[in-house]
Design an enzyme around this catalytic site. Sequence first.
Site, PDB file in Angstrom:
ATOM      1  CE1 TYR A  75      -6.079  10.640 -10.248  1.00  0.00           C
ATOM      2  CE2 TYR A  75      -6.837  12.154 -11.957  1.00  0.00           C
ATOM      3  CZ  TYR A  75      -6.105  11.049 -11.576  1.00  0.00           C
ATOM      4  OH  TYR A  75      -5.378  10.361 -12.510  1.00  0.00           O
ATOM      5  CE  LYS A  94      -2.681  11.227 -10.532  1.00  0.00           C
ATOM      6  NZ  LYS A  94      -1.598  10.229 -10.450  1.00  0.00           N
ATOM      7  CG  ASN A 143       0.254   3.374 -12.664  1.00  0.00           C
ATOM      8  OD1 ASN A 143      -0.233   4.136 -13.491  1.00  0.00           O
ATOM      9  ND2 ASN A 143      -0.398   2.303 -12.230  1.00  0.00           N
ATOM     10  CG  ASP A 161      -1.778   1.211   1.358  1.00  0.00           C
ATOM     11  OD1 ASP A 161      -1.756   2.055   0.440  1.00  0.00           O
ATOM     12  OD2 ASP A 161      -2.489   1.341   2.383  1.00  0.00           O
TER      13      ASP A 161
END
Length: 277
Positions: free
Chosen positions: A157, A161, A91, A64
């Site tokens: 998100y 990023k 990734n 994890d």
Amino acid sequence: MKRFLPDLTGMRAIVTGSAGGLGRGIAEILQDAGSNVLWTDLKKKERLLKQAPIKKGGRWVTADIGSLNNCDQLVDYAMNYLGGIDLLVNNAATWSNCSFWEGKPQQWLKTMQVNVVGTKYLSRRVAGEMINANIRGSIIFITSIHERVPRRWHFDYSASKAAQRALVQELSLELAPFKIRVNNIAPGHIENRPSRVAKKQRERNLYVPLGGYSGMPDDIGKVVTFLASADLAGYITGASITVDGGLSLHNHWVDQLPLKKTASKNRIQFLKQLKHT
């Protein structure tokens, strides 16, 4: 048709989030290029990899990335099993489908913990091992076009990023003296269902100028092999490479003024002729 890839024979790589979809596609192509790949994901069963057999020299490890202890264990295992690390592909990622007003702080914190804190910590551990072994390695982040293009209902998100993109720039500066290159790939809409990929049933996406279809995991994996190759990309660091078929170029003007409505008949005929030459 034969696939031409850089020669990465013997390269020791870690690919996070590789149980399926995009991560699996990256790990497969790295294997095809000759790398010994440590596949790792939160998932605990290798049954997810039935259609993607791990080749000799590779291994599956459950980890994890949101857990710093797991990151330590992953790096220690890689050092013991692979004998060193030449490439890290960050990734693994998570997100919550909620607007700015929705969701709980715990959801936002989880996204930042995995996508930013975990990947940063893992990168630091890997970079430290590279420096100790005098390895001129490569660290690649898989970000998203949403590092710069907002997407509704994915604010956490997109923010994570954008933070990853900033991390890439900072790390590339700090690690350049050690000849360790740090870059990121910003995918657009990538087909993420292995069964559909296998059947070549790509999802239609009319907002993608280059063909009108979603991308494939191979499209990202091939760019990973390029960036991992010191022969081909040895002078590239701190870069963000967008791989989205032109999706991020789409805007309301493009939507309102499609080619057939804005181009004259002569121009359309000219473009059709070019297509067949």
